[in-house]
Motif scaffolding. Structure first.
Motif, PDB file in Angstrom:
ATOM      1  N   LYS A   7      27.938  47.964  44.694  1.00  0.00           N
ATOM      2  CA  LYS A   7      29.368  47.954  44.343  1.00  0.00           C
ATOM      3  C   LYS A   7      29.968  49.351  44.519  1.00  0.00           C
ATOM      4  CE  LYS A   7      29.096  43.919  41.401  1.00  0.00           C
ATOM      5  NZ  LYS A   7      29.552  42.884  42.290  1.00  0.00           N
ATOM      6  N   ILE A   8      29.128  50.375  44.394  1.00  0.00           N
ATOM      7  CA  ILE A   8      29.629  51.740  44.590  1.00  0.00           C
ATOM      8  C   ILE A   8      29.873  51.984  46.086  1.00  0.00           C
ATOM      9  CG2 ILE A   8      29.012  54.198  44.336  1.00  0.00           C
ATOM     10  CD1 ILE A   8      27.571  53.335  41.693  1.00  0.00           C
ATOM     11  N   LYS A  57      33.070  50.198  46.899  1.00  0.00           N
ATOM     12  CA  LYS A  57      34.260  50.886  46.373  1.00  0.00           C
ATOM     13  C   LYS A  57      34.581  52.106  47.222  1.00  0.00           C
ATOM     14  CE  LYS A  57      36.120  49.904  42.959  1.00  0.00           C
ATOM     15  NZ  LYS A  57      37.291  49.038  42.779  1.00  0.00           N
ATOM     16  N   GLN A  58      33.555  52.867  47.574  1.00  0.00           N
ATOM     17  CA  GLN A  58      33.807  54.071  48.389  1.00  0.00           C
ATOM     18  C   GLN A  58      34.313  53.696  49.775  1.00  0.00           C
ATOM     19  OE1 GLN A  58      29.986  55.907  47.739  1.00  0.00           O
ATOM     20  NE2 GLN A  58      30.741  57.076  45.967  1.00  0.00           N
ATOM     21  N   VAL A  89      39.073  53.557  40.209  1.00  0.00           N
ATOM     22  CA  VAL A  89      37.779  53.917  39.610  1.00  0.00           C
ATOM     23  C   VAL A  89      38.009  54.936  38.505  1.00  0.00           C
ATOM     24  CG1 VAL A  89      35.560  55.035  40.051  1.00  0.00           C
ATOM     25  CG2 VAL A  89      36.557  53.565  41.780  1.00  0.00           C
ATOM     26  N   GLN A  92      35.049  56.125  36.785  1.00  0.00           N
ATOM     27  CA  GLN A  92      33.850  56.979  36.818  1.00  0.00           C
ATOM     28  C   GLN A  92      32.696  56.234  37.479  1.00  0.00           C
ATOM     29  OE1 GLN A  92      33.805  59.992  34.713  1.00  0.00           O
ATOM     30  NE2 GLN A  92      31.771  60.565  35.444  1.00  0.00           N
ATOM     31  N   ILE A  93      31.869  56.987  38.201  1.00  0.00           N
ATOM     32  CA  ILE A  93      30.577  56.453  38.661  1.00  0.00           C
ATOM     33  C   ILE A  93      29.527  57.134  37.798  1.00  0.00           C
ATOM     34  CG2 ILE A  93      28.899  56.483  40.560  1.00  0.00           C
ATOM     35  CD1 ILE A  93      31.366  56.348  42.463  1.00  0.00           C
ATOM     36  N   LYS A 105      30.546  47.690  36.101  1.00  0.00           N
ATOM     37  CA  LYS A 105      29.765  46.950  37.100  1.00  0.00           C
ATOM     38  C   LYS A 105      28.445  47.648  37.370  1.00  0.00           C
ATOM     39  CE  LYS A 105      33.736  44.923  39.395  1.00  0.00           C
ATOM     40  NZ  LYS A 105      34.505  44.678  40.609  1.00  0.00           N
ATOM     41  N   ASP A 160      25.590  48.582  39.727  1.00  0.00           N
ATOM     42  CA  ASP A 160      25.772  48.836  41.159  1.00  0.00           C
ATOM     43  C   ASP A 160      25.142  47.753  42.046  1.00  0.00           C
ATOM     44  OD1 ASP A 160      26.443  50.355  43.479  1.00  0.00           O
ATOM     45  OD2 ASP A 160      24.372  51.073  43.580  1.00  0.00           O
ATOM     46  N   ARG A 182      22.766  52.760  38.399  1.00  0.00           N
ATOM     47  CA  ARG A 182      24.090  53.400  38.429  1.00  0.00           C
ATOM     48  C   ARG A 182      25.109  52.335  38.021  1.00  0.00           C
ATOM     49  NH1 ARG A 182      25.591  56.239  43.820  1.00  0.00           N
ATOM     50  NH2 ARG A 182      24.976  54.265  44.768  1.00  0.00           N
ATOM     51  N   LEU A 184      29.495  51.463  37.630  1.00  0.00           N
ATOM     52  CA  LEU A 184      30.843  51.841  38.037  1.00  0.00           C
ATOM     53  C   LEU A 184      31.792  51.428  36.918  1.00  0.00           C
ATOM     54  CD1 LEU A 184      32.688  52.515  40.576  1.00  0.00           C
ATOM     55  CD2 LEU A 184      32.592  50.079  41.082  1.00  0.00           C
ATOM     56  N   GLU A 218      35.678  50.707  36.229  1.00  0.00           N
ATOM     57  CA  GLU A 218      36.948  50.576  36.952  1.00  0.00           C
ATOM     58  C   GLU A 218      38.012  49.900  36.109  1.00  0.00           C
ATOM     59  OE1 GLU A 218      35.856  48.329  40.527  1.00  0.00           O
ATOM     60  OE2 GLU A 218      36.752  46.541  39.675  1.00  0.00           O
TER      61      GLU A 218
END
Ligand code: AMP
Length: 430
Positions: free
Chosen positions: A103-104, A107-108, A120, A122-123, A144, A146, A182, A184, A186
Motif C-alpha cells: 500500500k505504501i 501511495k507513492q 498521507v 505518516q508512513i 493500513k 503495508d 510498516r 500507512l 491516511e
C-alpha cells in the motif's frame, strides 16, 4: 483454446462459467478449483503460492492461455515465471502487482503521478513511530498494513483506543506477519464507493461494467468487514460525467505513470474508488478482478470472455469490442456461521439445483459422493441479471431461498434502494 484458470473461489467459478459459453473454448482446467467448479471445469490440485509448479502445470497441460484470480500468485511473480517460459498468461508481473502488494508503494506511485487519493499523514516503520504519529492526525483516521493481509489489514476509525489496538496487533504482535512491518496513516475519505475495473494489454484498456460491493457482514452496513457479502453492477452507478472524470483523472494518469516508471502492466486492474465531494479518489488498487464483484459483472457480459482474454494476452485489445447487457445485475453471498471470524464448516448443503433465473457460484464447497458440504467462510454466491438492480437482487433472493445449510447467513439488503444510497461511508468511524 484450452484455458487454465488459477484459483478456487466464487470469482474463479464465475470466470469458468463465462468461459464455458465460448464456442472458442475447447477445455477448461481450474487449479485448485472447488467442489462446485468441478461441475464446469476439470479441477487440478495445486498450491497457488508455488508459481514455478503452476507454470510446469500449464506446460504439462498444454494450456493455450492462463488467467489468474487471486492476488497471492501475482505478487509472487506468476506472470514473470510464465513469460520466461513463453507461456501466455493474463496477469501483471510482480513489479506491477506491487500496486496491490504494498500500500505504501501504491501511495507513492499515486503521489508521483498525481492520481487523486487520500492524503498521507505518516508512513510508520516501527510501533513506536506509529504510537507517536497518532498525536498528529485528524479523525477519522485510516491505518493500513503495508502488505497483503487477506482483507484484514485496514482500519478506519475515530477511536484512538482502536487505533492503538490495531498498531499493537500489526506491529507488536505481528498478526499480519511481515505485511504489518510498516503501516500507512491516511486521511479518512467520505462518500460512496465504486469498483472500476479495467482490462489492459499495456497500451490499451477497456473498462468492465461499474460495480459496488457490500463489505460489511450485516444489513444496513453493520458489523465487521468481510471479503464481501454481495455486489451490484448498474449503469446508473456511473454517469457519463463521472466516467469521464475517472478516465481522465485516474485511469489515464495511472496507465501513463506505469509506462513512465517502466512497469509493463497487463491484466485486470481494479480501482477501488471513493466518490468524494471533490471528485473520485483512489482508495486502493487490486491487480485482479474483485470478488464478489466478478460474480455480478459476468452476468452482464455480452461478449466472449475467452476472446477478450486472448486479445489482452496478445496485445490486441485495441481491436476488441466488448458488449454489455443494459440494465443491472447483483449477487448475494451465502456465508457460514461465524464468518468473517472462524467459520463452522463441513455442513451439508441442500436445495442446490440449476436455476432458470441466475447462477449459483461455489466459493467454498466440497463434494462427497454427490452431496455438497461447506468448507470455508463464503460458501455460495447467487448471481443474476435484471432490468433494474432491484429485479436482479430479487432473482438472487429467490435462488437463495431454495438453498439451505445449517448456520447460513446472508445480507438481505443487497440492491435495495436504501442501501444504494448508504452503501458506503457508514460504520467507518463517522
Ligand atoms: P483496502 O483494503 O485498501 O481495500 O480498504 C478496505 C476498505 O477500507 C475500503 O474498501 C474502504 O471501505 C475502506 N477505506 C480504505 N481507505 C479508506 C480511506 N482513505 N477513507 C475511507 N475509507 C477507506
Amino acid at each position: 483454446m484450452k484455458i487454465l484458470v488459477i484459483g478456487g473461489g466464487g470469482r474463479e467459478h464465475a470466470i469458468v462459467w463465462k468461459l464455458r459459453q465460448s464456442p472458442n473454448v475447447e477445455h477448461i482446467w481450474c487449479a485448485p478449483g472447488n467442489g462446485g467448479i468441478a461441475e464446469d471445469a476439470e479441477c487440478v490440485m495445486c498450491d497457488v503460492k508455488d508459481v514455478k509448479a503452476l507454470a510446469t502445470l500449464a506446460e504439462h497441460l498444454h494450456a493455450d492461455l492462463t488467467v489468474v484470480g487471486p492476488e497471492v500468485p501475482l505478487v509472487l511473480g506468476i506472470a514473470d515465471e510464465f513469460s520466461s517460459r513463453g507461456l501466455l498468461i493474463v496477469a501483471p508481473v510482480a513489479k506491477a502487482a506491487q500496486l496491490e502488494g504494498s500500500k505504501i508503494f501504491a501511495k507513492q506511485f499515486m503521489q508521483r503521478h498525481n492520481v487523486p487519493t487520500a492524503a498521507v499523514y505518516q508512513i510508520c516503520e516501527s510501533a513506536l513511530d506509529a504510537y507517536t504519529a497518532l498525536c498528529d492526525v485528524d479523525w477519522p483516521l485510516v491505518i493500513k498494513a503495508d502488505g497483503l493481509a487477506a482483507g484484514k489489514g485496514v482500519l478506519v476509525t475515530s477511536s484512538p483506543d482502536e487505533a492503538t489496538d490495531f498498531i499493537d496487533r500489526a506491529m507488536d504482535k505481528h498478526e499480519f506477519e511481515s505485511a504489518g512491518n510498516r503501516v500507512l496513516f491516511e486521511e479518512g475519505l467520505r462518500g460512496q464507493e465504486l469498483s472500476y475495473i479495467i482490462l489492459t494489454d499495456r497500451n490499451h484498456w477497456m473498462p468492465l461494467a461499474p460495480s459496488r460491493d457490500f463489505k460489511r457482514a450485516f444489513d444496513g452496513d453493520k458489523g465487521p468487514n468481510t471479503g464481501g457479502m454481495g455486489a451490484i453492477s448498474d449503469d446508473a452507478l456511473l454517469s457519463a460525467e463521472l466516467d469521464r472524470r475517472i478516465r481522465e483523472e485516474i485511469v489515464e494518469p495511472t496507465i501513463r505513470g506505469l509506462a513512465a516508471d517502466g512497469i509493463p502492466y497487463q491484466g485486470f486492474l481494479y480501482f477501488g474508488l471513493m466518490l468524494t465531494a471533490e471528485g473520485p479518489k483512489v482508495l486502493e488498487f487490486n491487480c485482479r478482478l474483485g470478488d464478489p464483484e466478478t460474480e455480478a459483472i459476468v452476468m452482464r457480459m455480452d461478449f466472449d470472455l475467452a476472446l477478450a482474454l486472448k486479445a489482452c494476452a496478445d496485445g490486441e485489445l485495441k481491436s476488441f469490442e466488448p458488449k454489455w447487457k443494459p440494465g443491472a445485475s447483483a449477487c448475494v453471498v451465502m456465508a457460514s456461521e461465524g464468518y468473517p471470524g472462524t467459520p463452522k464448516i463441513d455442513r451439508r448443503i441442500d436445495g442446490l439445483s440449476r436455476s432458470e433465473t441466475g447462477m449459483v457460484f461455489h466459493a467454498g464447497t466440497i463434494r462427497k459422493s454427490s452431496i455438497y458440504y461447506t468448507c470455508s467462510g463464503r460458501v455460495l454466491i447467487a448471481a443474476s441479471a435484471g432490468l433494474t438492480v432491484g429485479q436482479a437482487a430479487g432473482n438472487c433472493y429467490d435462488i437463495v431461498s431454495g438453498i439451505q445449510f445449517e448456520g447460513c447467513h446472508f445480507r438481505r439488503d443487497v440492491g435495495q434502494r436504501s442501501t444504494l444510497r448508504a452503501a458506503t461511508g457508514s460504520g467507518r468511524g463517522e
